[in-house]
Every structure is written in structure tokens, then in C-alpha cells.
Design a protein around this motif. Sequence first.
Motif, PDB file in Angstrom:
ATOM      1  N   GLU A  44      71.631  31.530  20.892  1.00  0.00           N
ATOM      2  CA  GLU A  44      71.383  30.629  22.014  1.00  0.00           C
ATOM      3  C   GLU A  44      71.567  29.182  21.595  1.00  0.00           C
ATOM      4  O   GLU A  44      71.660  28.873  20.400  1.00  0.00           O
ATOM      5  N   ASP A  45      71.596  28.309  22.607  1.00  0.00           N
ATOM      6  CA  ASP A  45      71.683  26.872  22.306  1.00  0.00           C
ATOM      7  C   ASP A  45      70.756  26.033  23.164  1.00  0.00           C
ATOM      8  O   ASP A  45      70.442  24.912  22.802  1.00  0.00           O
ATOM      9  N   ALA A  46      70.321  26.547  24.321  1.00  0.00           N
ATOM     10  CA  ALA A  46      69.542  25.764  25.276  1.00  0.00           C
ATOM     11  C   ALA A  46      68.109  26.267  25.363  1.00  0.00           C
ATOM     12  O   ALA A  46      67.824  27.444  25.088  1.00  0.00           O
ATOM     13  N   GLU A  47      67.221  25.371  25.772  1.00  0.00           N
ATOM     14  CA  GLU A  47      65.798  25.714  25.809  1.00  0.00           C
ATOM     15  C   GLU A  47      65.509  26.914  26.690  1.00  0.00           C
ATOM     16  O   GLU A  47      64.744  27.802  26.307  1.00  0.00           O
ATOM     17  N   VAL A  63      68.122  19.140  32.387  1.00  0.00           N
ATOM     18  CA  VAL A  63      67.450  20.410  32.708  1.00  0.00           C
ATOM     19  C   VAL A  63      68.408  21.498  33.199  1.00  0.00           C
ATOM     20  O   VAL A  63      67.978  22.638  33.383  1.00  0.00           O
ATOM     21  N   MET A  64      69.702  21.184  33.406  1.00  0.00           N
ATOM     22  CA  MET A  64      70.585  22.177  34.014  1.00  0.00           C
ATOM     23  C   MET A  64      71.258  23.112  33.020  1.00  0.00           C
ATOM     24  O   MET A  64      71.743  24.172  33.394  1.00  0.00           O
ATOM     25  N   HIS A  65      71.222  22.765  31.739  1.00  0.00           N
ATOM     26  CA  HIS A  65      71.924  23.601  30.757  1.00  0.00           C
ATOM     27  C   HIS A  65      71.211  24.939  30.549  1.00  0.00           C
ATOM     28  O   HIS A  65      69.995  24.990  30.372  1.00  0.00           O
ATOM     29  N   ASP A  97      69.173  28.334  40.542  1.00  0.00           N
ATOM     30  CA  ASP A  97      67.836  27.919  40.125  1.00  0.00           C
ATOM     31  C   ASP A  97      67.763  26.411  39.927  1.00  0.00           C
ATOM     32  O   ASP A  97      66.767  25.770  40.284  1.00  0.00           O
ATOM     33  N   THR A  98      68.822  25.831  39.346  1.00  0.00           N
ATOM     34  CA  THR A  98      68.851  24.374  39.160  1.00  0.00           C
ATOM     35  C   THR A  98      68.759  23.663  40.506  1.00  0.00           C
ATOM     36  O   THR A  98      67.988  22.712  40.678  1.00  0.00           O
TER      37      THR A  98
END
Length: 219
Positions: free
Chosen positions: A165-168, A49-51, A57-58
Motif C-alpha cells: 500500500e501507499d495511502a493511509e 484526503v482523496m488518495h 466516497d470522496t
Amino acid sequence: MTSLPTPRAYQAFLFDMDGTLITSTLAAERVWTRWAERHGLDVAALLSVMHGVRAVDTIRNQNLPDIDLAAEVAWVERGEIEDVDGVAPIPGAIDFVKRLPPDRWAVVTSASVPLARARLKAAGVTPPAVMITAEDVERGKPDPAGYLKAAATLGFDIADCLVFEDAEAGIKAGEAAGADVVVVTAAWTHPLQTDHPALADYADVELEVGTDGTLAFKV
């Protein structure tokens, strides 16, 4: 995931940094693994979840009791700035951005200014004139604020910009901003499902710069 559509012209390209222009996944995960272990957290769950999300926020999202949030963010950032081993450009990225007019592209990253500059330097990518970082927005990705600010700073409507982009979290930010989104998959360690067009890397991308400065590309 779909293939790239027939090229359309955009006023500007807006790039996430980590996983999109450069690969820093292993370096980032080394630091976040140490941080998770310090606090007795599930490492795999945290790394999933950190990407693409700001460090503040993480950390806040872990709901840890009695922590000094600023101190924890500083610990992670210091570790990430010091550990750039393996940080490298996504294939073709350096040449691709060098061919972009300077006033037609920006980086929108969840990293801080010092971290962004350290990683771009390690990867050999020259920072753009416009770089929106963690310090520039009140709410990080998936909030669209960063992409909206980048488009406004460049002087274009977000609907006329293309987000890479690359991450959710970043994909959701681009969607919420109202931009078209292309997903770069070169640095993926946590594959995700998306309906957006996918781009493996920039190695075989043909950039087209119009006489009016508009941008398009094809592979």
C-alpha cells in the motif's frame, strides 16, 4: 517507519494500484483539482484526503447539498480515464509482478474497472487474473472488504497474505483485514507516518518463489 524485516513466506501478495504499482498522482490530482474548483472547495484539503479512496466516497464525504452523486462520480471517472498523461509504473514493478505466479497475486483498488484498466494499460502493467475494484465492494477503503475478498478469491487466509500500500486509507484497510502491510513510498506527494516496513520501489527487490508457490522477497 521501519526497515524490511527478515523475509517470511506468504501465500499471496495483494497490491493497491495507484501509488503502489503505478504512479498516477499528478493525473489524478489534475482531475480532482478541476472538480474541487467547480464546487468551490479547498483544493489542497481535498487532495490530502482523496488518495486511495473511492471517488463516490470522496465526493460523498464533502457533504455538498443538492448534487447528483452518480453524475459527479461519472464526471470524475471520465476525466481520470481520459487523462493518463504521466501515468507510469513504479520502478521495477512490471518485472516484479511478471515473476509472480498468476494465482498468487491480486490488485485491490479504489478505482473502477474502466479506470483501473486504462491506467494499467498506460503504465504497461498487465492486469492480474484477480482484480478487486470499486464496484466489487459495498464499502471502500479504509474498510477491509476489498482485501478480504481478494484473499478469499485467491483461496488463501488473509493472515497469510502481504498487502502493498501507499495511502493511509489503504494501509488502514490492510491492517483491519489482518494482513501484514508494506508501504511503498515511490509516488508519495503527501508523506505520512507509519510503523510498517517501507519499500522505496521494486528496482532492487529480490523475489523468492518457493517450490510450494509461497512468496518472499528481500532488498
